[in-house]
Design an enzyme around this catalytic site. Structure first.
Site, PDB file in Angstrom:
ATOM      1  N   GLY A 190      -0.411   4.353   0.294  1.00 28.78           N
ATOM      2  CA  GLY A 190      -1.275   5.432   0.775  1.00 28.78           C
ATOM      3  C   GLY A 190      -0.553   6.172   1.893  1.00 28.78           C
ATOM      4  O   GLY A 190       0.680   6.152   1.984  1.00 28.78           O
ATOM      5  N   PHE A 191      -1.328   6.796   2.774  1.00 28.66           N
ATOM      6  CA  PHE A 191      -0.723   7.602   3.850  1.00 28.66           C
ATOM      7  C   PHE A 191       0.204   6.766   4.719  1.00 28.66           C
ATOM      8  O   PHE A 191       1.328   7.157   5.007  1.00 28.66           O
ATOM      9  CB  PHE A 191      -1.825   8.239   4.692  1.00 28.66           C
ATOM     10  CG  PHE A 191      -2.459   9.404   4.018  1.00 28.66           C
ATOM     11  CD1 PHE A 191      -1.961  10.676   4.180  1.00 28.66           C
ATOM     12  CD2 PHE A 191      -3.556   9.226   3.184  1.00 28.66           C
ATOM     13  CE1 PHE A 191      -2.523  11.761   3.534  1.00 28.66           C
ATOM     14  CE2 PHE A 191      -4.129  10.293   2.527  1.00 28.66           C
ATOM     15  CZ  PHE A 191      -3.615  11.567   2.704  1.00 28.66           C
ATOM     16  N   ASP A 193      -5.920   2.408   7.868  1.00 25.23           N
ATOM     17  CA  ASP A 193      -7.341   2.028   7.910  1.00 25.23           C
ATOM     18  C   ASP A 193      -7.543   0.532   8.107  1.00 25.23           C
ATOM     19  O   ASP A 193      -8.653   0.087   8.389  1.00 25.23           O
ATOM     20  CB  ASP A 193      -8.039   2.458   6.615  1.00 25.23           C
ATOM     21  CG  ASP A 193      -8.381   3.940   6.608  1.00 25.23           C
ATOM     22  OD1 ASP A 193      -8.027   4.626   7.575  1.00 25.23           O
ATOM     23  OD2 ASP A 193      -9.001   4.402   5.629  1.00 25.23           O
ATOM     24  N   GLY A 226       0.818  -1.212   0.000  1.00 19.39           N
ATOM     25  CA  GLY A 226       0.000   0.000   0.000  1.00 19.39           C
ATOM     26  C   GLY A 226       0.848   1.256   0.000  1.00 19.39           C
ATOM     27  O   GLY A 226       1.684   1.451   0.882  1.00 19.39           O
ATOM     28  N   GLU A 236     -19.363  16.814   3.209  1.00 17.09           N
ATOM     29  CA  GLU A 236     -18.612  17.609   2.234  1.00 17.09           C
ATOM     30  C   GLU A 236     -19.238  17.512   0.853  1.00 17.09           C
ATOM     31  O   GLU A 236     -19.408  18.519   0.169  1.00 17.09           O
ATOM     32  CB  GLU A 236     -17.149  17.135   2.207  1.00 17.09           C
ATOM     33  CG  GLU A 236     -16.414  17.553   3.461  1.00 17.09           C
ATOM     34  CD  GLU A 236     -14.996  16.985   3.582  1.00 17.09           C
ATOM     35  OE1 GLU A 236     -14.292  17.402   4.502  1.00 17.09           O
ATOM     36  OE2 GLU A 236     -14.611  16.144   2.764  1.00 17.09           O
ATOM     37  N   VAL A 282      -1.566  -7.163  -4.581  1.00 13.44           N
ATOM     38  CA  VAL A 282      -1.280  -8.254  -3.645  1.00 13.44           C
ATOM     39  C   VAL A 282      -2.540  -9.097  -3.491  1.00 13.44           C
ATOM     40  O   VAL A 282      -3.603  -8.585  -3.147  1.00 13.44           O
ATOM     41  CB  VAL A 282      -0.806  -7.713  -2.283  1.00 13.44           C
ATOM     42  CG1 VAL A 282      -0.628  -8.856  -1.295  1.00 13.44           C
ATOM     43  CG2 VAL A 282       0.472  -6.933  -2.450  1.00 13.44           C
TER      44      VAL A 282
HETATM   45  C1  LIG Z   1     -13.542  10.663   0.551  1.00 12.43           C
HETATM   46  C2  LIG Z   1     -12.653  10.581   1.756  1.00 12.43           C
HETATM   47  C3  LIG Z   1     -12.412  11.734   2.491  1.00 12.43           C
HETATM   48  C4  LIG Z   1     -11.578  11.671   3.603  1.00 12.43           C
HETATM   49  N1  LIG Z   1     -11.347  12.830   4.297  1.00 12.43           N
HETATM   50  C5  LIG Z   1     -10.471  12.814   5.305  1.00 12.43           C
HETATM   51  C6  LIG Z   1     -10.117  14.027   5.977  1.00 12.43           C
HETATM   52  O1  LIG Z   1     -10.627  15.114   5.647  1.00 12.43           O
HETATM   53  N2  LIG Z   1      -9.205  13.954   6.981  1.00 12.43           N
HETATM   54  C7  LIG Z   1      -8.619  12.784   7.337  1.00 12.43           C
HETATM   55  O2  LIG Z   1      -7.745  12.778   8.207  1.00 12.43           O
HETATM   56  N3  LIG Z   1      -8.950  11.612   6.764  1.00 12.43           N
HETATM   57  C8  LIG Z   1      -9.845  11.596   5.740  1.00 12.43           C
HETATM   58  N4  LIG Z   1     -10.167  10.423   5.120  1.00 12.43           N
HETATM   59  C9  LIG Z   1      -9.618   9.151   5.631  1.00 12.43           C
HETATM   60  C10 LIG Z   1      -8.195   8.944   5.146  1.00 12.43           C
HETATM   61  O3  LIG Z   1      -8.084   9.243   3.774  1.00 12.43           O
HETATM   62  C11 LIG Z   1      -7.765   7.506   5.437  1.00 12.43           C
HETATM   63  O4  LIG Z   1      -7.854   7.304   6.828  1.00 12.43           O
HETATM   64  C12 LIG Z   1      -6.325   7.260   4.974  1.00 12.43           C
HETATM   65  O5  LIG Z   1      -6.211   7.417   3.586  1.00 12.43           O
HETATM   66  C13 LIG Z   1      -5.873   5.846   5.372  1.00 12.43           C
HETATM   67  O6  LIG Z   1      -4.574   5.648   4.914  1.00 12.43           O
HETATM   68  P1  LIG Z   1      -4.059   4.189   4.526  1.00 12.43           P
HETATM   69  O7  LIG Z   1      -2.628   4.361   4.157  1.00 12.43           O
HETATM   70  O8  LIG Z   1      -4.421   3.235   5.588  1.00 12.43           O
HETATM   71  O9  LIG Z   1      -4.901   3.766   3.246  1.00 12.43           O
HETATM   72  P2  LIG Z   1      -5.035   4.454   1.842  1.00 12.43           P
HETATM   73  O10 LIG Z   1      -4.622   5.884   1.878  1.00 12.43           O
HETATM   74  O11 LIG Z   1      -6.388   4.126   1.378  1.00 12.43           O
HETATM   75  O12 LIG Z   1      -3.960   3.680   0.938  1.00 12.43           O
HETATM   76  C14 LIG Z   1      -4.070   2.322   0.658  1.00 12.43           C
HETATM   77  C15 LIG Z   1      -3.233   1.997  -0.557  1.00 12.43           C
HETATM   78  O13 LIG Z   1      -3.152   0.583  -0.684  1.00 12.43           O
HETATM   79  C16 LIG Z   1      -3.330   0.213  -2.029  1.00 12.43           C
HETATM   80  N5  LIG Z   1      -3.868  -1.149  -2.054  1.00 12.43           N
HETATM   81  C17 LIG Z   1      -5.033  -1.583  -1.562  1.00 12.43           C
HETATM   82  N6  LIG Z   1      -5.170  -2.893  -1.730  1.00 12.43           N
HETATM   83  C18 LIG Z   1      -4.058  -3.330  -2.336  1.00 12.43           C
HETATM   84  C19 LIG Z   1      -3.601  -4.597  -2.795  1.00 12.43           C
HETATM   85  N7  LIG Z   1      -4.337  -5.711  -2.624  1.00 12.43           N
HETATM   86  N8  LIG Z   1      -2.407  -4.670  -3.421  1.00 12.43           N
HETATM   87  C20 LIG Z   1      -1.660  -3.568  -3.614  1.00 12.43           C
HETATM   88  N9  LIG Z   1      -2.043  -2.332  -3.191  1.00 12.43           N
HETATM   89  C21 LIG Z   1      -3.221  -2.215  -2.560  1.00 12.43           C
HETATM   90  C22 LIG Z   1      -4.282   1.248  -2.575  1.00 12.43           C
HETATM   91  O14 LIG Z   1      -4.145   1.353  -3.999  1.00 12.43           O
HETATM   92  C23 LIG Z   1      -3.831   2.510  -1.848  1.00 12.43           C
HETATM   93  O15 LIG Z   1      -2.860   3.223  -2.577  1.00 12.43           O
HETATM   94  C24 LIG Z   1     -11.000  10.444   4.001  1.00 12.43           C
HETATM   95  C25 LIG Z   1     -11.260   9.291   3.253  1.00 12.43           C
HETATM   96  C26 LIG Z   1     -12.070   9.357   2.146  1.00 12.43           C
HETATM   97  C27 LIG Z   1     -12.319   8.120   1.332  1.00 12.43           C
END
Ligand SMILES: Cc1cc2nc3c(=O)[nH]c(=O)nc-3n(C[C@H](O)[C@H](O)[C@H](O)COP(=O)(O)OP(=O)(O)OC[C@H]3O[C@@H](n4cnc5c(N)ncnc54)[C@H](O)[C@@H]3O)c2cc1C
Length: 432
Positions: free
Chosen positions: A16-17, A304, A14, A175, A82
């Site tokens: 993401g953040f 998440d 992943g 929003e 994955v």
């Molecule tokens: C519309 C929306 C608005 C939001 N607004 C806010 C806000 O204003 N403030 C705030 O703090 N939070 C906000 N959030 C929540 C925040 O975005 C999430 O808590 C944060 O992105 C979680 O980070 P993460 O790294 O766990 O997952 P993510 O940022 O979702 O990253 C996960 C990554 O894993 C990759 N991935 C997934 N499955 C696989 C796989 N099987 N194989 C390879 N790669 C994979 C995805 O492509 C992605 O790039 C919001 C969320 C959404 C959807």
């Protein structure tokens, strides 16, 4: 702790953040990092609704993961899906070929998807907002609804096209619903001849007793009032019982609408199920205090995907928590390699912000709480600053200023029209 003789291999799932924060934290560590993401880009999810409503372009809120980590010599990025994790064999399997990649340490950060409480058949009629493709799909449906209303000669159908339902009164639903009436009135209304685009009806449906349950009651009350001032019908204590192509049911009542958006509930990535660990109802992994997975000190679940309690409350699934968890997992790996004891994760909450419409927001910093324009400027500042490190900051600011001062939406193209079929065979924007 795992005993490691060669350069330890750290695999991060992943980008993401959480995943990016983990990779960055490891930039000077004596490890080789492989970051796997099924897409080639990082998505700044808090601004997805700006893309969904045409204020920003997809490229404004995304950046190639490879580019973000380009200076990190110990890190390679693979665009790979994955499919499976085998924690006993310390291996992950990618893509259709199920190619195996071994690890000494694994950081699992694949995030979550929106969930339909077991009613996945609603997805074609009510897309959610999680990835950039979702935002483009929502924008497309929103704009198409006005086009269809304009060409319809049936007044009932027109009204259905001009009614928009948003399910879920959390920050995303608020929003999204707050932005729609404004765009309809200011950006679209002057361009249509047969319909009153500005009179579009927006209904926000929330099952609980109030919107924004994660915010204090008084601030949530301000937000609800702001939404009503913008013309949004806010329906609380209303559980959606059925979603169809032409409307949404709350019990026996049907709200006739051709466009419904889903912002109610998340389900963690299904990868959590491979980790031999307890999951909560949302599929999140119940991690140890150091974010490792029970029984597997070399595996961390973060962002998440993870659920962890602090001071009797669940650490929220938000960007700062994901950032901090990704970095904390990486620090634990570094401490292991230095033969130091790990530290327990502690979330530092910098405060919560949510925006409502064009220039209103609410801010909750514990003892200090406020709403209105000042909160909105703060929201704007925080989000722009957050894009630091991602090249699009200036572009976003320019696009936003354009949308703000001209009342226009820069991104109003309806693309992929071919894919738009009559609603009966509408399919989800993309299947995962
Ligand atoms: C519309 C929306 C608005 C939001 N607004 C806010 C806000 O204003 N403030 C705030 O703090 N939070 C906000 N959030 C929540 C925040 O975005 C999430 O808590 C944060 O992105 C979680 O980070 P993460 O790294 O766990 O997952 P993510 O940022 O979702 O990253 C996960 C990554 O894993 C990759 N991935 C997934 N499955 C696989 C796989 N099987 N194989 C390879 N790669 C994979 C995805 O492509 C992605 O790039 C919001 C969320 C959404 C959807």
């Amino acid at each position: 702790m795992p005993s490691v003789a060669r350069v330890p291999q750290v695999v991060i799932i992943g980008g993401g953040f959480a995943g990016i924060a983990a990779a960055r934290q490891l930039r000077r560590a004596p490890v080789e990092v492989t970051l796997l993401d099924r897409t080639n880009h990082f998505t700044f999810q808090p601004l997805l609704y700006q893309v969904a409503t045409g204020a920003l372009a997809p490229s404004d809120i995304t950046a190639p993961i490879r580019w973000i980590l380009r200076r990190q010599r110990n890190t390679r990025v693979l665009m790979a899906d994955v499919r499976k994790i085998d924690p006993r064999e310390r291996t992950v399997f990618i893509d259709d070929e199920m190619r195996a990649i071994s690890y000494d340490y694994l950081i699992v950060a694949p995030g979550a998807r929106h969930a339909y409480f077991g009613r996945d058949e609603w997805e074609p009629y009510a897309p959610g907002l999680k990835a950039i493709e979702d935002a483009s799909e929502i924008r497309r449906r929103f704009l198409l609804a006005f086009e269809n209303a304009e060409k319809s000669e049936n007044p009932v159908e027109r009204e259905e096209y001009l009614t928009f339902v948003v399910v879920g009164g959390g920050p995303t639903g608020v929003e999204l619903s707050g932005a729609l009436p404004f765009i309809a009135k200011k950006a679209l209304a002057p361009d249509f001849r047969s319909i009153d685009a500005g009179g579009a009806r927006v209904v926000l449906i929330e099952a609980g007793p109030r919107i924004l349950p994660s915010f204090p009651e008084d601030l949530a009350g301000h937000a609800a009032q702001d939404l009503r001032d913008l013309g949004v019908e806010v329906r609380t204590r209303s559980t959606v019982t059925k979603v169809e192509r032409d409307g949404v049911y709350i019990g026996d009542e049907k709200i006739r609408a051709r466009t419904t958006f889903w912002a109610a509930g998340n389900k963690a990535s299904s990868l959590g199920a491979f980790l031999d660990a307890p999951l909560d109802r949302a599929g999140r992994v119940q991690v140890n205090p150091d974010l490792s997975v029970p029984g597997h000190p070399e595996v961390f679940a973060v962002g998440d995907l993870a659920v962890i309690m602090q001071d009797g409350r669940m650490v929220p699934n938000v960007c700062p928590a994901a950032n901090q968890q990704g970095a904390a997992a990486a620090k634990s790996i570094i401490r292991d390699l230095r033969h130091q004891a790990r530290k327990n994760f502690r979330y530092f909450n910098k405060g919560d912000l949510a925006t409502i419409g064009r220039s209103r927001a609410i801010a909750d910093f514990g003892k200090v709480k406020f709403s209105g324009r000042l909160a909105w400027f703060l929201w704007l500042f925080v989000h722009i600053m957050y894009l630091v490190g991602f090249r699009n900051r200036l572009s976003v600011l320019l696009q936003w200023s354009y949308a703000y001062f001209t009342y226009q939406r820069g991104v109003r193209l309806i693309t992929d029209v071919e894919r738009y079929k009559p609603p009966t065979d509408q399919r989800p924007p993309f299947q995962r």
